[in-house]
Motif scaffolding. Structure first.
Motif, PDB file in Angstrom:
ATOM      1  N   GLN A 189       0.849  -1.195   0.000  1.00  0.00           N
ATOM      2  CA  GLN A 189       0.000   0.000   0.000  1.00  0.00           C
ATOM      3  C   GLN A 189       0.881   1.239   0.000  1.00  0.00           C
ATOM      4  O   GLN A 189       1.951   1.245   0.608  1.00  0.00           O
ATOM      5  CB  GLN A 189      -0.901   0.007   1.239  1.00  0.00           C
ATOM      6  N   GLY A 190       0.434   2.265  -0.690  1.00  0.00           N
ATOM      7  CA  GLY A 190       1.177   3.525  -0.704  1.00  0.00           C
ATOM      8  C   GLY A 190       2.457   3.413  -1.514  1.00  0.00           C
ATOM      9  O   GLY A 190       2.501   2.756  -2.553  1.00  0.00           O
ATOM     10  N   GLN A 191       3.514   4.029  -0.986  1.00  0.00           N
ATOM     11  CA  GLN A 191       4.806   4.051  -1.660  1.00  0.00           C
ATOM     12  C   GLN A 191       5.777   3.058  -1.013  1.00  0.00           C
ATOM     13  O   GLN A 191       5.790   2.907   0.207  1.00  0.00           O
ATOM     14  CB  GLN A 191       5.429   5.457  -1.574  1.00  0.00           C
ATOM     15  N   MET A 192       6.566   2.398  -1.823  1.00  0.00           N
ATOM     16  CA  MET A 192       7.613   1.498  -1.336  1.00  0.00           C
ATOM     17  C   MET A 192       8.945   1.993  -1.888  1.00  0.00           C
ATOM     18  O   MET A 192       9.051   2.286  -3.087  1.00  0.00           O
ATOM     19  CB  MET A 192       7.352   0.064  -1.796  1.00  0.00           C
ATOM     20  N   GLN A 193       9.942   2.097  -1.030  1.00  0.00           N
ATOM     21  CA  GLN A 193      11.273   2.545  -1.444  1.00  0.00           C
ATOM     22  C   GLN A 193      12.067   1.368  -2.006  1.00  0.00           C
ATOM     23  O   GLN A 193      12.149   0.310  -1.373  1.00  0.00           O
ATOM     24  CB  GLN A 193      12.042   3.174  -0.284  1.00  0.00           C
ATOM     25  N   VAL A 194      12.630   1.574  -3.192  1.00  0.00           N
ATOM     26  CA  VAL A 194      13.508   0.596  -3.814  1.00  0.00           C
ATOM     27  C   VAL A 194      14.888   1.230  -3.871  1.00  0.00           C
ATOM     28  O   VAL A 194      15.078   2.270  -4.506  1.00  0.00           O
ATOM     29  CB  VAL A 194      13.035   0.210  -5.237  1.00  0.00           C
ATOM     30  N   LYS A 195      15.839   0.627  -3.158  1.00  0.00           N
ATOM     31  CA  LYS A 195      17.203   1.145  -3.105  1.00  0.00           C
ATOM     32  C   LYS A 195      18.106   0.239  -3.929  1.00  0.00           C
ATOM     33  O   LYS A 195      18.148  -0.965  -3.701  1.00  0.00           O
ATOM     34  CB  LYS A 195      17.697   1.217  -1.661  1.00  0.00           C
ATOM     35  N   THR A 196      18.815   0.850  -4.874  1.00  0.00           N
ATOM     36  CA  THR A 196      19.663   0.076  -5.782  1.00  0.00           C
ATOM     37  C   THR A 196      21.122   0.476  -5.616  1.00  0.00           C
ATOM     38  O   THR A 196      21.452   1.660  -5.542  1.00  0.00           O
ATOM     39  CB  THR A 196      19.233   0.292  -7.247  1.00  0.00           C
ATOM     40  N   HIS A 197      21.980  -0.545  -5.556  1.00  0.00           N
ATOM     41  CA  HIS A 197      23.429  -0.343  -5.476  1.00  0.00           C
ATOM     42  C   HIS A 197      24.059  -0.892  -6.753  1.00  0.00           C
ATOM     43  O   HIS A 197      23.799  -2.032  -7.138  1.00  0.00           O
ATOM     44  CB  HIS A 197      24.010  -1.051  -4.253  1.00  0.00           C
ATOM     45  N   TYR A 198      24.871  -0.054  -7.403  1.00  0.00           N
ATOM     46  CA  TYR A 198      25.527  -0.405  -8.666  1.00  0.00           C
ATOM     47  C   TYR A 198      27.029  -0.538  -8.453  1.00  0.00           C
ATOM     48  O   TYR A 198      27.606   0.166  -7.619  1.00  0.00           O
ATOM     49  CB  TYR A 198      25.308   0.697  -9.707  1.00  0.00           C
ATOM     50  N   LYS A 199      27.653  -1.397  -9.257  1.00  0.00           N
ATOM     51  CA  LYS A 199      29.112  -1.532  -9.239  1.00  0.00           C
ATOM     52  C   LYS A 199      29.612  -1.804 -10.657  1.00  0.00           C
ATOM     53  O   LYS A 199      29.128  -2.719 -11.329  1.00  0.00           O
ATOM     54  CB  LYS A 199      29.571  -2.658  -8.327  1.00  0.00           C
ATOM     55  N   SER A 200      30.586  -0.990 -11.087  1.00  0.00           N
ATOM     56  CA  SER A 200      31.251  -1.218 -12.370  1.00  0.00           C
ATOM     57  C   SER A 200      32.241  -2.352 -12.183  1.00  0.00           C
ATOM     58  O   SER A 200      33.184  -2.244 -11.403  1.00  0.00           O
ATOM     59  CB  SER A 200      32.006   0.045 -12.814  1.00  0.00           C
ATOM     60  N   VAL A 201      32.011  -3.446 -12.896  1.00  0.00           N
ATOM     61  CA  VAL A 201      32.835  -4.639 -12.716  1.00  0.00           C
ATOM     62  C   VAL A 201      34.125  -4.551 -13.534  1.00  0.00           C
ATOM     63  O   VAL A 201      35.204  -4.847 -13.039  1.00  0.00           O
ATOM     64  CB  VAL A 201      32.034  -5.908 -13.092  1.00  0.00           C
ATOM     65  N   GLY A 202      34.009  -4.173 -14.787  1.00  0.00           N
ATOM     66  CA  GLY A 202      35.176  -4.096 -15.662  1.00  0.00           C
ATOM     67  C   GLY A 202      34.772  -4.288 -17.110  1.00  0.00           C
ATOM     68  O   GLY A 202      33.594  -4.238 -17.452  1.00  0.00           O
ATOM     69  N   GLN A 203      35.764  -4.519 -17.954  1.00  0.00           N
ATOM     70  CA  GLN A 203      35.529  -4.731 -19.378  1.00  0.00           C
ATOM     71  C   GLN A 203      35.347  -6.220 -19.643  1.00  0.00           C
ATOM     72  O   GLN A 203      35.956  -7.043 -18.976  1.00  0.00           O
ATOM     73  CB  GLN A 203      36.721  -4.225 -20.197  1.00  0.00           C
ATOM     74  N   GLN A 204      34.530  -6.529 -20.640  1.00  0.00           N
ATOM     75  CA  GLN A 204      34.324  -7.915 -21.019  1.00  0.00           C
ATOM     76  C   GLN A 204      34.119  -7.970 -22.530  1.00  0.00           C
ATOM     77  O   GLN A 204      33.313  -7.224 -23.076  1.00  0.00           O
ATOM     78  CB  GLN A 204      33.096  -8.485 -20.303  1.00  0.00           C
ATOM     79  N   ARG A 205      34.865  -8.842 -23.199  1.00  0.00           N
ATOM     80  CA  ARG A 205      34.699  -9.034 -24.646  1.00  0.00           C
ATOM     81  C   ARG A 205      33.646 -10.118 -24.847  1.00  0.00           C
ATOM     82  O   ARG A 205      33.795 -11.233 -24.342  1.00  0.00           O
ATOM     83  CB  ARG A 205      36.021  -9.428 -25.285  1.00  0.00           C
ATOM     84  N   VAL A 206      32.576  -9.781 -25.550  1.00  0.00           N
ATOM     85  CA  VAL A 206      31.467 -10.714 -25.708  1.00  0.00           C
ATOM     86  C   VAL A 206      31.110 -10.897 -27.180  1.00  0.00           C
ATOM     87  O   VAL A 206      31.208  -9.970 -27.979  1.00  0.00           O
ATOM     88  CB  VAL A 206      30.213 -10.253 -24.927  1.00  0.00           C
ATOM     89  N   ALA A 207      30.695 -12.106 -27.499  1.00  0.00           N
ATOM     90  CA  ALA A 207      30.202 -12.401 -28.840  1.00  0.00           C
ATOM     91  C   ALA A 207      28.737 -11.983 -28.888  1.00  0.00           C
ATOM     92  O   ALA A 207      27.943 -12.365 -28.029  1.00  0.00           O
ATOM     93  CB  ALA A 207      30.357 -13.882 -29.144  1.00  0.00           C
ATOM     94  N   THR A 208      28.380 -11.171 -29.881  1.00  0.00           N
ATOM     95  CA  THR A 208      27.015 -10.702 -30.056  1.00  0.00           C
ATOM     96  C   THR A 208      26.626 -10.861 -31.519  1.00  0.00           C
ATOM     97  O   THR A 208      27.494 -11.103 -32.366  1.00  0.00           O
ATOM     98  CB  THR A 208      26.884  -9.208 -29.671  1.00  0.00           C
ATOM     99  N   PRO A 209      25.353 -10.695 -31.840  1.00  0.00           N
ATOM    100  CA  PRO A 209      24.959 -10.711 -33.253  1.00  0.00           C
ATOM    101  C   PRO A 209      25.634  -9.596 -34.072  1.00  0.00           C
ATOM    102  O   PRO A 209      25.671  -9.653 -35.284  1.00  0.00           O
ATOM    103  CB  PRO A 209      23.441 -10.504 -33.198  1.00  0.00           C
ATOM    104  N   LEU A 210      26.184  -8.596 -33.382  1.00  0.00           N
ATOM    105  CA  LEU A 210      26.890  -7.501 -34.058  1.00  0.00           C
ATOM    106  C   LEU A 210      28.386  -7.790 -34.176  1.00  0.00           C
ATOM    107  O   LEU A 210      29.139  -6.943 -34.638  1.00  0.00           O
ATOM    108  CB  LEU A 210      26.688  -6.194 -33.289  1.00  0.00           C
ATOM    109  N   GLY A 211      28.820  -8.963 -33.733  1.00  0.00           N
ATOM    110  CA  GLY A 211      30.239  -9.326 -33.718  1.00  0.00           C
ATOM    111  C   GLY A 211      30.769  -9.293 -32.294  1.00  0.00           C
ATOM    112  O   GLY A 211      30.026  -9.090 -31.337  1.00  0.00           O
ATOM    113  N   LYS A 212      32.081  -9.485 -32.147  1.00  0.00           N
ATOM    114  CA  LYS A 212      32.694  -9.430 -30.813  1.00  0.00           C
ATOM    115  C   LYS A 212      32.836  -7.967 -30.406  1.00  0.00           C
ATOM    116  O   LYS A 212      33.402  -7.162 -31.148  1.00  0.00           O
ATOM    117  CB  LYS A 212      34.041 -10.127 -30.808  1.00  0.00           C
ATOM    118  N   LEU A 213      32.304  -7.666 -29.220  1.00  0.00           N
ATOM    119  CA  LEU A 213      32.315  -6.287 -28.733  1.00  0.00           C
ATOM    120  C   LEU A 213      32.980  -6.208 -27.368  1.00  0.00           C
ATOM    121  O   LEU A 213      32.749  -7.060 -26.506  1.00  0.00           O
ATOM    122  CB  LEU A 213      30.893  -5.748 -28.619  1.00  0.00           C
ATOM    123  N   GLU A 214      33.771  -5.179 -27.170  1.00  0.00           N
ATOM    124  CA  GLU A 214      34.370  -4.881 -25.863  1.00  0.00           C
ATOM    125  C   GLU A 214      33.347  -4.051 -25.086  1.00  0.00           C
ATOM    126  O   GLU A 214      33.083  -2.896 -25.423  1.00  0.00           O
ATOM    127  CB  GLU A 214      35.679  -4.112 -26.037  1.00  0.00           C
TER     128      GLU A 214
END
Length: 177
Positions: free
Chosen positions: A90-115
């Motif tokens: 009921q009413g308002q509920m607070q959603v608290k989010t914590h973010y962290k930059s992990v690093g770079q990752q090279r991944v295979a995607t439909p667009l090719g390998k992306l950093e």
């Protein structure tokens, strides 16, 4: 399909309007994206079966990207987003989010390998917690959004293609050529 209109979103003048849908002629939800030299933040789709994402971390990348960087964000969510399938309040509920930059990752995607830059996030509220692991490419934006929601269900969005769809019909303005 995620489509940018290029216009300012009426609900928030700091954001550009975007639409989510299966085709450009069938946009099911309008929302916004904020872009600046400091980063990119986007509303996830929040219609129908995707309403649960209102309690999950919203995709965000901080620039310049620095591995190990951490930040917090808070959102007040009204009970009109509640659903007996995953959380009722009921009413308002607070959603608290914590973010962290992990690093770079090279991944295979439909667009090719992306950093890509990888960020993890955890959202906590009285209904539970949800996580997001995201991959961001400086040219293409959010390449992957991998959610585990408060109900334990998983949603994964992947960038499959990029392009410009010109829906401007010149004959409307200039007549037949």
């Amino acid at each position: 399909m995620l489509t940018s209109t290029g216009r300012i979103w009426e609900a928030d003048s700091t954001q550009k309007a975007i639409g989510w849908g299966s085709r450009t002629d069938e946009m099911r939800s309008g929302t916004g994206v904020a872009e600046s030299p400091r980063g990119v933040w986007i509303h996830p789709p929040r219609y129908g079966e995707y309403a649960i994402l209102e309690l999950s971390p919203f995709p965000e990348i901080r620039l310049p990207f620095k591995p190990g960087q951490e930040w917090d964000w808070e959102l007040s969510v009204g009970s009109y987003w509640s659903n007996p399938a995953w959380a009722v309040w009921q009413g308002q509920m607070q959603v608290k989010t914590h973010y962290k930059s992990v690093g770079q990752q090279r991944v295979a995607t439909p667009l090719g390998k992306l950093e890509c830059q990888q960020v993890t996030a955890v959202a906590r509220c009285s209904a539970g917690q949800a996580t997001l692991s995201l991959l961001f490419h400086p040219q293409y934006g959010f390449v992957e959004l991998d959610y585990v929601n408060i109900d334990g269900g998983r949603l994964r969005f992947q960038l499959l293609s990029v392009g410009v769809v010109n829906e401007f019909d010149a004959t409307t303005y200039f007549g037949k050529q």
